[in-house]
Design a protein around this motif. Structure first.
Motif, PDB file in Angstrom:
ATOM      1  N   CYS A   1       0.763  13.217 -14.037  1.00 17.02           N
ATOM      2  CA  CYS A   1      -0.694  13.200 -14.147  1.00 17.02           C
ATOM      3  C   CYS A   1      -1.346  13.094 -12.772  1.00 17.02           C
ATOM      4  O   CYS A   1      -0.795  12.503 -11.840  1.00 17.02           O
ATOM      5  N   ALA A   2      -2.553  13.633 -12.664  1.00 21.50           N
ATOM      6  CA  ALA A   2      -3.330  13.538 -11.426  1.00 21.50           C
ATOM      7  C   ALA A   2      -4.019  12.186 -11.361  1.00 21.50           C
ATOM      8  O   ALA A   2      -4.648  11.753 -12.325  1.00 21.50           O
ATOM      9  N   GLY A   3      -3.909  11.526 -10.215  1.00 22.73           N
ATOM     10  CA  GLY A   3      -4.587  10.252 -10.035  1.00 22.73           C
ATOM     11  C   GLY A   3      -3.742   9.298  -9.222  1.00 22.73           C
ATOM     12  O   GLY A   3      -2.516   9.229  -9.385  1.00 22.73           O
ATOM     13  N   ILE A   4      -4.385   8.542  -8.333  1.00 22.76           N
ATOM     14  CA  ILE A   4      -3.688   7.606  -7.452  1.00 22.76           C
ATOM     15  C   ILE A   4      -4.343   6.241  -7.592  1.00 22.76           C
ATOM     16  O   ILE A   4      -5.567   6.116  -7.458  1.00 22.76           O
ATOM     17  N   PHE A   5      -3.542   5.213  -7.845  1.00 22.27           N
ATOM     18  CA  PHE A   5      -4.051   3.860  -8.046  1.00 22.27           C
ATOM     19  C   PHE A   5      -4.144   3.152  -6.692  1.00 22.27           C
ATOM     20  O   PHE A   5      -3.143   2.736  -6.114  1.00 22.27           O
ATOM     21  N   THR A   6      -5.368   3.037  -6.174  1.00 26.94           N
ATOM     22  CA  THR A   6      -5.597   2.473  -4.844  1.00 26.94           C
ATOM     23  C   THR A   6      -6.398   1.178  -4.848  1.00 26.94           C
ATOM     24  O   THR A   6      -6.620   0.590  -3.784  1.00 26.94           O
ATOM     25  N   ALA A   7      -6.850   0.734  -6.013  1.00 26.77           N
ATOM     26  CA  ALA A   7      -7.779  -0.402  -6.055  1.00 26.77           C
ATOM     27  C   ALA A   7      -7.214  -1.628  -5.355  1.00 26.77           C
ATOM     28  O   ALA A   7      -7.939  -2.381  -4.686  1.00 26.77           O
ATOM     29  N   ILE A   8      -5.917  -1.852  -5.482  1.00 26.62           N
ATOM     30  CA  ILE A   8      -5.323  -3.095  -5.013  1.00 26.62           C
ATOM     31  C   ILE A   8      -5.274  -3.195  -3.485  1.00 26.62           C
ATOM     32  O   ILE A   8      -5.327  -4.284  -2.930  1.00 26.62           O
ATOM     33  N   ASN A   9      -5.194  -2.067  -2.781  1.00 26.73           N
ATOM     34  CA  ASN A   9      -5.048  -2.129  -1.322  1.00 26.73           C
ATOM     35  C   ASN A   9      -6.063  -1.280  -0.561  1.00 26.73           C
ATOM     36  O   ASN A   9      -5.908  -1.026   0.634  1.00 26.73           O
TER      37      ASN A   9
END
Length: 346
Positions: free
Chosen positions: A262-270
């Motif tokens: 899937c398209a999408g990158i989880f960046t909230a944490i850093n």
């Protein structure tokens, strides 16, 4: 400089998903950010005021008690959107903006707009009441190369739309190209653009050289180095045209790190640690507050946050987890490819 104090930041483009995923990822945002524009591309999407109110209640219930966080709700524009319902949702303060997804452009966008002519009356109503339109700016026709879809959208959809309805307030979401930067700069006060953390760091070599990196796959897709450098110049310039929208987008690892991820990158944490690194590299730490904490509120007619955070540079690298856990499965955390030394203190 080893310590920087800024107004508490906001995220002007965020995916929280729903259910157990919402409960798992929300604290990564609410711990640092005061407000966030929440994307409406659930399944089914958040189309009506009733949908938005119910989703907001689920978000509020998931915020940790010790976090002060305000979700800013959006509606998903369809060719059947009720202009009266939309206007009431905005004027009542329930929702902040409307999101335009070209059908098929990204995750959960199949209910989006196929013909812009079919939503012109709704857009005209939005212009009348000052409601912002948040645009995923890509065409989806197969004959247009995926790396050119943003530039073609600007030329064939966005610019004609803005000439037709000049009073419409538009945010070009997650721009990825020099053409996007230049177009945002050329506009009046009704036009602004968000830039993600990962598009300031990645180019298409990171995605493709030495083997495909599905953890770096996102839409709009990362572009060539000249585009990345244009984004960095824009973000670090201090221009009020540009502000942070992380587009942090969690997926379970089973759906992300696979043959058809899937398209999408989880960046909230850093994100804030990554941004401090980028702005320090550009000699622009004094512009970080504008990008993360001032320009967005100014465009949306809101006051900046009263609270502040400190970004402190440590001697040793900060360790972020490779994954966070949800009941649905682990979520891959963005790896910028370099060590991070800036940490957030509140």
């Amino acid at each position: 400089m080893s310590r920087l104090t800024i107004r508490q930041p906001d995220d002007w483009h965020l995916h929280l998903r729903d259910g157990s995923m919402l409960r798992s990822v929300l604290p990564s945002t609410s711990e640092t950010f005061a407000r966030a524009i929440v994307m409406p591309n659930l399944v089914p999407p958040v189309v009506t005021a009733k949908d938005a109110a119910a989703y907001k209640d689920r978000i509020l219930a998931a915020i940790p008690e010790e976090h002060g966080f305000t979700p800013l709700m959006t509606l998903y524009l369809t060719e059947d959107t009720d202009a009266d319902d939309l206007a009431h949702a905005y004027t009542s303060g329930l929702v902040t903006a409307v999101k335009l997804y070209p059908a098929g452009a990204t995750t959960n966008s199949n209910s989006g707009v196929r013909n812009i002519e079919n939503v012109i009356p709704v857009l005209e109503r939005m212009a009348e009441i000052g409601m912002p339109l948040l645009v995923h700016g890509e065409v989806t026709t197969h004959e247009v190369d995926i790396f050119d879809r943003e530039a073609v959208f600007i030329d064939t959809i966005l610019d004609p739309l803005r000439r037709r309805i000049p009073s419409l307030r538009v945010v070009m979401e997650h721009i990825t190209t020099k053409q996007g930067v230049d177009y945002a700069k050329s506009g009046d006060d009704n036009l602004a653009a968000t830039i993600t953390t990962h598009h300031l760091i990645l180019n298409r070599n990171h995605l493709l050289v030495g083997g495909i990196r599905p953890d770096y796959y996102c839409l709009p897709i990362v572009k060539s180095e000249d585009h990345r450098l244009a984004l960095r110049e824009a973000a670090t310039s201090g221009s009020p045209k540009f502000f942070l929208g992380t587009d942090s987008a969690p997926h379970t690892e089973a759906n992300k790190i696979c043959a058809c991820g899937c398209a999408g990158i989880f960046t909230a944490i850093n994100t804030m640690s990554c941004l401090a690194h980028v702005f320090a590299e550009e000699g622009a730490l004094d512009k970080l507050e504008a990008f993360t904490s001032l320009n967005g509120p100014a465009f949306y007619g809101m006051a900046p946050n009263e609270n502040t955070i400190d970004l402190v540079k440590s001697d040793d690298p900060i360790k972020f987890p490779r994954q966070i856990w949800s009941e649905d499965g682990p979520v891959t955390v963005f790896d910028p490819g370099f060590e991070l030394f800036w940490k957030v203190e509140k």
